[in-house]
Write a protein that holds these residues in place. Structure first.
Motif, PDB file in Angstrom:
ATOM      1  N   CYS A  21      28.170  -2.600 -33.359  1.00 57.37           N
ATOM      2  CA  CYS A  21      29.076  -2.652 -34.513  1.00 57.37           C
ATOM      3  C   CYS A  21      30.465  -2.127 -34.176  1.00 57.37           C
ATOM      4  N   VAL A  22      31.420  -2.533 -34.974  1.00 58.39           N
ATOM      5  CA  VAL A  22      32.693  -1.834 -35.126  1.00 58.39           C
ATOM      6  C   VAL A  22      32.728  -1.326 -36.562  1.00 58.39           C
ATOM      7  N   THR A  23      32.945  -0.027 -36.725  1.00 57.81           N
ATOM      8  CA  THR A  23      33.040   0.530 -38.069  1.00 57.81           C
ATOM      9  C   THR A  23      34.506   0.610 -38.475  1.00 57.81           C
ATOM     10  N   ILE A  24      34.799   0.107 -39.662  1.00 61.00           N
ATOM     11  CA  ILE A  24      36.168   0.092 -40.178  1.00 61.00           C
ATOM     12  C   ILE A  24      36.227   1.017 -41.391  1.00 61.00           C
ATOM     13  N   PHE A  25      37.082   2.038 -41.301  1.00 60.95           N
ATOM     14  CA  PHE A  25      37.267   3.008 -42.370  1.00 60.95           C
ATOM     15  C   PHE A  25      38.545   2.689 -43.147  1.00 60.95           C
ATOM     16  N   GLY A  26      38.551   2.974 -44.445  1.00 59.43           N
ATOM     17  CA  GLY A  26      39.762   2.781 -45.237  1.00 59.43           C
ATOM     18  C   GLY A  26      39.506   2.996 -46.715  1.00 59.43           C
ATOM     19  N   SER A  27      40.571   3.006 -47.468  1.00 58.23           N
ATOM     20  CA  SER A  27      40.515   3.347 -48.892  1.00 58.23           C
ATOM     21  C   SER A  27      39.836   2.276 -49.730  1.00 58.23           C
ATOM     22  N   ALA A  28      39.174   2.729 -50.796  1.00 59.61           N
ATOM     23  CA  ALA A  28      38.586   1.815 -51.779  1.00 59.61           C
ATOM     24  C   ALA A  28      39.610   1.376 -52.818  1.00 59.61           C
ATOM     25  N   ARG A  29      40.834   1.881 -52.746  1.00 55.80           N
ATOM     26  CA  ARG A  29      41.788   1.707 -53.839  1.00 55.80           C
ATOM     27  C   ARG A  29      42.825   0.617 -53.621  1.00 55.80           C
ATOM     28  N   LYS A  38      44.948  -7.303 -46.789  1.00 57.63           N
ATOM     29  CA  LYS A  38      45.060  -8.502 -45.961  1.00 57.63           C
ATOM     30  C   LYS A  38      44.923  -8.166 -44.478  1.00 57.63           C
ATOM     31  N   ASP A  39      45.491  -7.029 -44.073  1.00 56.56           N
ATOM     32  CA  ASP A  39      45.336  -6.595 -42.679  1.00 56.56           C
ATOM     33  C   ASP A  39      43.864  -6.343 -42.353  1.00 56.56           C
ATOM     34  N   ALA A  40      43.156  -5.693 -43.271  1.00 54.33           N
ATOM     35  CA  ALA A  40      41.735  -5.404 -43.045  1.00 54.33           C
ATOM     36  C   ALA A  40      40.920  -6.693 -42.940  1.00 54.33           C
ATOM     37  N   GLU A  41      41.267  -7.703 -43.737  1.00 56.87           N
ATOM     38  CA  GLU A  41      40.598  -9.010 -43.624  1.00 56.87           C
ATOM     39  C   GLU A  41      40.764  -9.594 -42.227  1.00 56.87           C
ATOM     40  N   ARG A  42      41.993  -9.544 -41.721  1.00 55.86           N
ATOM     41  CA  ARG A  42      42.283 -10.094 -40.393  1.00 55.86           C
ATOM     42  C   ARG A  42      41.522  -9.334 -39.313  1.00 55.86           C
ATOM     43  N   PHE A 115      30.411   0.953 -31.551  1.00 54.20           N
ATOM     44  CA  PHE A 115      31.025   1.086 -30.241  1.00 54.20           C
ATOM     45  C   PHE A 115      32.543   1.170 -30.341  1.00 54.20           C
ATOM     46  N   ALA A 116      33.081   1.154 -31.555  1.00 51.74           N
ATOM     47  CA  ALA A 116      34.512   1.330 -31.784  1.00 51.74           C
ATOM     48  C   ALA A 116      34.721   1.669 -33.259  1.00 51.74           C
ATOM     49  N   PHE A 117      35.840   2.355 -33.523  1.00 56.74           N
ATOM     50  CA  PHE A 117      36.179   2.755 -34.889  1.00 56.74           C
ATOM     51  C   PHE A 117      37.616   2.357 -35.167  1.00 56.74           C
ATOM     52  N   VAL A 118      37.828   1.704 -36.310  1.00 61.45           N
ATOM     53  CA  VAL A 118      39.172   1.311 -36.737  1.00 61.45           C
ATOM     54  C   VAL A 118      39.488   2.058 -38.023  1.00 61.45           C
ATOM     55  N   VAL A 119      40.589   2.794 -38.005  1.00 61.29           N
ATOM     56  CA  VAL A 119      40.978   3.616 -39.153  1.00 61.29           C
ATOM     57  C   VAL A 119      42.166   2.958 -39.836  1.00 61.29           C
ATOM     58  N   MET A 120      41.920   2.430 -41.018  1.00 59.46           N
ATOM     59  CA  MET A 120      42.946   1.796 -41.842  1.00 59.46           C
ATOM     60  C   MET A 120      43.523   2.826 -42.816  1.00 59.46           C
ATOM     61  N   PRO A 121      44.596   2.486 -43.528  1.00 57.27           N
ATOM     62  CA  PRO A 121      45.123   3.408 -44.534  1.00 57.27           C
ATOM     63  C   PRO A 121      44.053   3.826 -45.538  1.00 57.27           C
ATOM     64  N   VAL A 147      38.950   4.666 -30.588  1.00 59.26           N
ATOM     65  CA  VAL A 147      39.316   4.955 -31.975  1.00 59.26           C
ATOM     66  C   VAL A 147      40.729   4.429 -32.185  1.00 59.26           C
ATOM     67  N   VAL A 148      40.875   3.474 -33.080  1.00 59.91           N
ATOM     68  CA  VAL A 148      42.164   2.823 -33.320  1.00 59.91           C
ATOM     69  C   VAL A 148      42.668   3.196 -34.709  1.00 59.91           C
ATOM     70  N   ILE A 149      43.883   3.717 -34.766  1.00 63.32           N
ATOM     71  CA  ILE A 149      44.548   3.960 -36.045  1.00 63.32           C
ATOM     72  C   ILE A 149      45.501   2.802 -36.290  1.00 63.32           C
ATOM     73  N   PHE A 150      45.308   2.117 -37.395  1.00 63.06           N
ATOM     74  CA  PHE A 150      46.115   0.923 -37.690  1.00 63.06           C
ATOM     75  C   PHE A 150      47.135   1.235 -38.785  1.00 63.06           C
ATOM     76  N   ASP A 151      48.405   0.858 -38.561  1.00 62.16           N
ATOM     77  CA  ASP A 151      49.542   1.025 -39.469  1.00 62.16           C
ATOM     78  C   ASP A 151      50.293   2.328 -39.150  1.00 62.16           C
ATOM     79  N   THR A 152      51.276   2.208 -38.269  1.00 65.37           N
ATOM     80  CA  THR A 152      52.024   3.375 -37.810  1.00 65.37           C
ATOM     81  C   THR A 152      52.830   4.022 -38.925  1.00 65.37           C
ATOM     82  N   GLU A 153      53.383   3.225 -39.831  1.00 68.71           N
ATOM     83  CA  GLU A 153      54.191   3.793 -40.914  1.00 68.71           C
ATOM     84  C   GLU A 153      53.336   4.649 -41.834  1.00 68.71           C
ATOM     85  N   TYR A 154      52.179   4.146 -42.236  1.00 68.02           N
ATOM     86  CA  TYR A 154      51.307   4.897 -43.138  1.00 68.02           C
ATOM     87  C   TYR A 154      50.824   6.194 -42.478  1.00 68.02           C
ATOM     88  N   HIS A 155      50.563   6.152 -41.192  1.00 72.82           N
ATOM     89  CA  HIS A 155      49.954   7.295 -40.507  1.00 72.82           C
ATOM     90  C   HIS A 155      50.948   8.131 -39.707  1.00 72.82           C
TER      91      HIS A 155
END
Length: 211
Positions: A21-29, A38-42, A115-121, A147-155
């Motif tokens: 798996c790749v686990t994708i973390f991010g807000s429910a809001r 849309k980024d998370a969909e891609r 085997f990988a983690f993607v951290v969204m806003p 471990v990938v943090i996606f969105d440099t501005e948010y983070h």
């Protein structure tokens, strides 16, 4: 104690055959009209095309978007739903899901098959999951998965704080190598190919359930 044990056993049985798996973390809001969704969909679609099962917390927002991307790309999509006072319902883009009554059990399941983690806003829960994964990797409790943090501005403030911890020597400079920060889905894919697929020799496997 026995309820917790039962929850673990039930989760292991349910998730046994899901493959790498790749686990994708991010807000429910965040809703479908937002760029984060849309980024998370891609990203979900891209991970599915690499052959990964996409795992999320199973709820709305970023979780739904990542599951949707994987689902519509023909990949496999799973969710670990937390039982809350106002129950978080599984999103409609899941092939398999499980309800888990404890956050700590849920985090074990989100980590165990990945085997990988993607951290969204996201919010507090997303940060909790990020630092849980980093602490496990830093202390060699799990392998050095990317471990990938996606969105440099948010983070950006989070990344500045991590830089400050290096300067104050509360973490080592080498710990910065545990993170990859990007705004590009293509760079994210390339990073996970190198540091997960090639590093661990991953191949998509079909499992048969067994006792």
């Amino acid at each position: 104690m026995f309820k917790v044990l039962y929850t673990f056993i039930r989760a292991f049985q349910k998730m046994y055959s899901i493959g790498p798996c790749v686990t994708i973390f991010g807000s429910a809001r965040f809703g479908p009209e937002m760029d984060h969704y849309k980024d998370a969909e891609r990203i979900g679609a891209a991970m599915a095309k690499l052959g990964f099962t996409v795992m999320t917390g199973g709820g709305p927002g970023i979780m739904e978007a990542a599951n949707k991307g994987a689902y519509e790309a023909g990949g496999y999509s799973v969710g670990c739903n937390i039982v809350l006072p106002v129950e978080q319902k599984p999103n409609p883009y899941l092939h398999k899901w499980i309800y888990i009554p404890h956050f700590f059990v849920r985090k074990v399941i989100l980590v165990k098959y990945s085997f990988a983690f993607v951290v969204m806003p996201g919010g507090i829960g997303t940060l909790d999951e990020l630092f849980e994964a980093l602490a496990l990797i830093q202390n060699r409790m799990i392998a050095g998965f990317p471990v990938v943090i996606f969105d440099t501005e948010y983070h950006k403030d989070l990344c500045q704080h991590i830089d400050m911890m290096v300067k104050h020597e509360s973490i080592s400079p080498e710990d910065m190598q545990l993170l990859f920060v990007t705004d590009s889905v293509e760079d994210l894919v390339a990073h996970i190919k190198k540091h997960a697929i090639k590093k661990f020799g991953l191949k998509k496997k079909e499992y048969k359930a067994r006792w």
